[in-house]
Each structure stands twice: as C-alpha cells, then as structure tokens.
Design an enzyme around this catalytic site. Sequence first.
Site, PDB file in Angstrom:
ATOM      1  N   CYS A   2     -23.239 -44.932 -33.989  1.00 10.00           N
ATOM      2  CA  CYS A   2     -22.942 -46.147 -34.566  1.00 10.00           C
ATOM      3  C   CYS A   2     -23.983 -46.550 -35.936  1.00 10.00           C
ATOM      4  O   CYS A   2     -24.987 -46.038 -36.011  1.00 10.00           O
ATOM      5  CB  CYS A   2     -23.157 -47.348 -33.633  1.00 10.00           C
ATOM      6  N   ARG A  27     -21.591 -41.057 -40.230  1.00  8.14           N
ATOM      7  CA  ARG A  27     -22.084 -40.749 -38.903  1.00  8.14           C
ATOM      8  C   ARG A  27     -20.745 -41.025 -37.994  1.00  8.14           C
ATOM      9  O   ARG A  27     -20.890 -40.494 -37.046  1.00  8.14           O
ATOM     10  CB  ARG A  27     -22.940 -42.094 -38.547  1.00  8.14           C
ATOM     11  N   TRP A  74     -18.918 -46.202 -32.885  1.00  9.93           N
ATOM     12  CA  TRP A  74     -18.237 -45.278 -32.562  1.00  9.93           C
ATOM     13  C   TRP A  74     -18.363 -45.174 -30.799  1.00  9.93           C
ATOM     14  O   TRP A  74     -19.173 -45.534 -30.046  1.00  9.93           O
ATOM     15  CB  TRP A  74     -19.259 -43.817 -32.901  1.00  9.93           C
ATOM     16  N   ASN A  98     -26.472 -49.669 -31.135  1.00  9.39           N
ATOM     17  CA  ASN A  98     -26.456 -48.361 -30.845  1.00  9.39           C
ATOM     18  C   ASN A  98     -27.130 -48.025 -29.844  1.00  9.39           C
ATOM     19  O   ASN A  98     -28.348 -48.098 -29.459  1.00  9.39           O
ATOM     20  CB  ASN A  98     -26.894 -47.634 -32.028  1.00  9.39           C
ATOM     21  N   GLY A  99     -26.541 -46.998 -29.018  1.00 13.29           N
ATOM     22  CA  GLY A  99     -26.940 -46.487 -27.871  1.00 13.29           C
ATOM     23  C   GLY A  99     -26.146 -46.681 -26.458  1.00 13.29           C
ATOM     24  O   GLY A  99     -25.044 -47.127 -26.561  1.00 13.29           O
ATOM     25  N   GLU A 482     -21.347 -20.085 -35.319  1.00  9.49           N
ATOM     26  CA  GLU A 482     -21.464 -21.101 -36.106  1.00  9.49           C
ATOM     27  C   GLU A 482     -20.319 -21.108 -37.065  1.00  9.49           C
ATOM     28  O   GLU A 482     -19.748 -22.180 -37.228  1.00  9.49           O
ATOM     29  CB  GLU A 482     -22.663 -20.893 -37.042  1.00  9.49           C
ATOM     30  N   LYS A 486     -17.765 -24.411 -36.995  1.00 11.36           N
ATOM     31  CA  LYS A 486     -17.278 -24.917 -38.351  1.00 11.36           C
ATOM     32  C   LYS A 486     -16.114 -25.336 -38.370  1.00 11.36           C
ATOM     33  O   LYS A 486     -15.382 -26.477 -38.759  1.00 11.36           O
ATOM     34  CB  LYS A 486     -17.874 -24.364 -39.606  1.00 11.36           C
ATOM     35  N   GLU A 489     -14.710 -27.925 -35.720  1.00 11.44           N
ATOM     36  CA  GLU A 489     -15.083 -29.252 -36.082  1.00 11.44           C
ATOM     37  C   GLU A 489     -14.327 -29.807 -37.250  1.00 11.44           C
ATOM     38  O   GLU A 489     -13.872 -31.225 -37.116  1.00 11.44           O
ATOM     39  CB  GLU A 489     -16.509 -29.211 -36.602  1.00 11.44           C
ATOM     40  N   HIS A 505     -14.386  -6.927 -23.160  1.00  9.41           N
ATOM     41  CA  HIS A 505     -14.631  -7.604 -21.832  1.00  9.41           C
ATOM     42  C   HIS A 505     -13.714  -8.642 -21.529  1.00  9.41           C
ATOM     43  O   HIS A 505     -14.312  -9.759 -20.978  1.00  9.41           O
ATOM     44  CB  HIS A 505     -15.968  -7.574 -21.426  1.00  9.41           C
ATOM     45  N   LYS A 604     -22.525 -37.830 -36.734  1.00 10.22           N
ATOM     46  CA  LYS A 604     -23.485 -37.002 -37.411  1.00 10.22           C
ATOM     47  C   LYS A 604     -24.755 -37.067 -36.474  1.00 10.22           C
ATOM     48  O   LYS A 604     -25.210 -35.746 -36.452  1.00 10.22           O
ATOM     49  CB  LYS A 604     -23.709 -37.572 -38.682  1.00 10.22           C
TER      50      LYS A 604
END
Length: 609
Positions: A2, A27, A74, A98-99, A482, A486, A489, A505, A604
């Site tokens: 947030c 964010r 958020w 926020n939290g 990575e 990306k 995301e 495998h 973020k």
Amino acid sequence: MCGIVGYTGRQPAVPVILEGLRRLEYRGYDSAGICTMNGHGAEMLRCEGKLANLERLLTETPLGGTIGIGHTRWATHGRPSEKNAHPHRAGEVFVVHNGIIENHRELKEKLERLGHSFRSDTDTEVISHLIEHNMKLGSDFETAVRESLRELRGAYALCILCEGMPGTLIAARNGSPLVVGLGEREFLVASDIPALLSHTRRVVFLDDGEVALFCDGEASLTRIDGRPVAKEPTTIDWTPVMAEKGGFRHFMLKEIFEQPRAIADTIAGQVFEEEGAVFLDELKMTDDELAQVSRVVIVACGTSWHAGLVGKFLLEDLCRLPVEVEIASEYRYRNPVVGEESLVLAISQSGETADTLAALREAKLRGARTATICNVVGSSIAREAHGVIYTHAGPEIGVASTKAFVTQLAALHLLAIRLGRTVGTISREKGRELIGSLVKLPGLVEETLRIAPVVEAVARGCHHARDFLYLGRGSCYPVALEGALKLKEISYIHAEGYPAGEMKHGPIALIDEQMPVVVLAPRNAHYEKTISNMEEVIARGGRVIAVATEGDDTLVAKAEIMLEIPEAPPELLPILATVPLQLLAYHVAVLRGNDVDQPRNLAKSVTVE
C-alpha cells in the site's frame, strides 16, 4: 504494498498528496482514498480502481485544507471495493494503514461487544475504532493512539487524523516502512522515498515502535511509551527526474536501459584496480573479522533469491567457502543452524522485504554476523544489518525488477573479491584481473542492449505461446529462473526455469512444436553439455531460442533463433545473459497488451507476509 502519503503545512493538501500517491503507483494497488481537514471538519473520498478515478471524484467534490492523508490499497483483507478502501473512519478518527494486524479478529470481537459497528472487511478499520474507543474512555487523541498501538500485534505503517484535533497528524511504524520528509514548517509522511522528492530530500526514517507527531508546524519523534527519540536527517541524492520515464514507453524499459549506468554506480569508488582490492567501507568488517567467516548464508526472496544463487557460484568459486542460499520466507520459520562463524547476507532491493527482514533478525539473534546488499539508503534492513553494500541503482519503479538484479550481481562480485583477497584465495594479480573485467562490464551491457530490436522481432513470433521453458547450467541456471520469473510476472504466460541437465527427469515431456525453449548457452565451462541438452529439445520438435556468445557458428546451425551477447569472462556471463531475457519478457508483455509497470496482483515492495 500500500502507498501512504500524509501532509501538513501551508500548501493545499490535496495536490501534494495526489502527487505523492502517483509516485507510489509502482507499488501496485486496487483502490484509493483521501481525507483532509478543511477548518470546519473532515472530508473524505474513496473509490475502487486507479488514482484517475479518485481525481474524477475530486473534480466533482473538491476537498480543501492544508492537512490530510491519502492511500492506495493493495488488498490483503477484503476484496477491492469502495468500502474496503482507505482511509477508514470511526467517529472522529481517520486512519490509513500499510501492513497486517494479526490480532484484528479478537480486537474486532471485543469492540463489537462494546457496541462498535464495522463497515468494511479490513483489518485496518479495527485501528480507527480502537483509537475512538480509548478517546471515549477519556484519553486525548495522542494518548489514545499510543494506548491503541500497544494493543496491536503485527505490521503497520499508519497516518492518523482526528476531526477534533484539526491541526494534528500522527504517524507510527512497526514492521512496515515509513519515512518523514522535512520542510520549512511543513512535513510529509510516506511509505517510500519517491513520494517526497518533489518537496524535500531531507528525510527521517522511522524505526519500529516509533511515533511521529506533527502539530502546528512543529514535529516530535518518540517511542510508543512517549520517550523522546533524536535522529539526524538523511539527505537523499535521488532527484525527481530519476523517477520519471525519460522518454521511454514504460519505466521497465527505461530501467533496462539504465543498467550500464547503474552497474557503474555500484562499482564506483569501491575498487582499487592497481592493487586488485575492493574497499566496501560500509560493510563494516575488518580483515580479521572477514577471515573468521567459515560459511556464508544468503537469505532473499524472488529476484533477489536468484541473485543469491548466482552469488553462491561466485563466492564458492572465488573464496572457497561453503554458501547456502535460503528463501527468506522459509528460513524464518525453521530452526536454522547459524552462529558467529557465519556471515548471513540479506539481499533486498527495497530493504523493506518483510520475510528477508525477519530472517535477518533471526540470524542476529543467533549470533551471526549480518550484512545486506540493498538499494535504498536508510531502509530497515540497511539499518538493522551490521554492514551494507549499497547498489546505488536509483529508484526502480517498474514492479518487475531489472536494474536491481544486475546491480545485486555486481555487488556480489565486489563482495567475492573483497572476501577472496582477505582469506587468501584471490591473489593481487587475480584481483586486478577480476576488477579489470568488472569495470568493463557497463560497456559490455551497453553493447548487449543493441540486441533490443532483434528481441522485439523474436517476441512477435512467440507472444501467443501458452508455456515457455528456460534452461541453463551452472551460474546460468539462476538466470533461467529469473528469465522465467520475468515472463510470468508481466506477460502472465506460464514459464519454468530448469537446470538443463534435469530436463530429461521430467520437463522433457512438455516439449512439442508449440513450446518455445530458451536455452542459455554462452561459451563457458558448461557449453558442450548445454549443447547436448539443446539437441534433445530439437529432436523433440521444440522451438529453441538460444542466448549465445557472439559469433557462435555451432549454435547458428542448431537453434531456430540466436540472441547474441558479447564474449566476456565466465563470471560476467550471467549478467550479460540476463539482458536479452528482460527484453524478451518486456516485448512479449507489451504485445499482449499488459500493464508492464504494474502487473496484476503484484506489488513492488512486499512489506507483509
């Protein structure tokens, strides 16, 4: 998570708060709201969706006043909606948060028994009702806030207003970041630095358990119990322009192209090439202390964890020390074996990642020496670790991390050379060689970026794919992870990163003519084995996109597509190989019409569990 902005001063509050919230849009958020005191009382507007919706409401119903709080939410508790948007009100009390309040259910049940009615599904609303309850019991606004904070369990960054105290703003922090901007008889509070930069670069970072009180142009900082706290302001060297797009279509693309400069800034002032030496003064470890390290434990999340995996190869190869790389969200709930012989290295772009911070604290409690690789000066992890290696990458606005990742890798190179020189595994001559290569890295990344038009063309041929497979060996395996992350995301395409040798495998069963397979095959110690794995893919009809060393004729004859990177020492190849994968993810996402800078469901800075 947030975004929070609070303001008190001489300017109209609404424009200042809205500008700050815009700078926190990176964010990620799903609703927005604002509350101001106009001299006659409090006014509040909230809405679902983006800030543009809130701005339309403000055009229809302007809010006045020179003190206010704003928020972009958020969702954690309760779906995105107007009723769940912040600020939350109980009587005269207005709160943005926020939290996560871990004991909100028991507090809510207690307050409901006392006659309080709740309108939202959030944990935050409990805070406003708790403060109102304590005021009804006879406490003044400030005292009621402190009493309420003592009852809360969990993480919070708070800005609080009271209609009966129209010139007062209170901010408090525990576990979620909060920074105060200092002006001339005006103050800003925000959950991240970019929100403040248009108004001031003098800031004070709140620590856990601290409360800031702003009243009539004066400010005080105390602990929850009222004990005063003295802090020297920090001057932030970012400029507002550093947080703008600079002519690029998206922040992410801008940040990909900023990587040569960002790497140069990470290295600058840290190396003495002639002596093959690295300084790292802010690491705050003497040669004797470094020489006592017999084991390194890296804790991180997401992209930073991938950086840690590359760091494992570097540190073990160059320093001959055992290195473990732990996912911080798992590490914090284990009973880890760690002690004073261990160096625990926390890697975090924001310095506020909740799980990484908790893992760092756990390691400190067990007696380990701690350090961090971090981008944000004065952040929680940077303050709590014994030492810091700052990446100096500047603000990273795009949610999908790019320049933060490559600068973390550059910082890990610096640490490996410093530690290797100290423990004697790297000679002066070898140090000169490694540093000489490292200082050339920005130019090599600049050269790699010239491939951007080729990558865009490749993206046009595969952006409709439903699945991708990324393969790599050795230090290129974390780069495969990575690259897959990306793509997931920002394009929302399912993608997996795998060690190339593990393909047979299980994952080989997925390969068909429809699946693009990205193979990281630069010329390194694993080159021949990687070629064999690539041929297994080709034999099953897979579409191979090879990231390869420039001029590799062998791969030209085998791969459907070649993305070339410059020839470089093997330890630098993971950084160079990362760049085409960033560009591929970006262009695929753009072609699919996605919001590249603010992908769905992501934030973020992950400042809650």
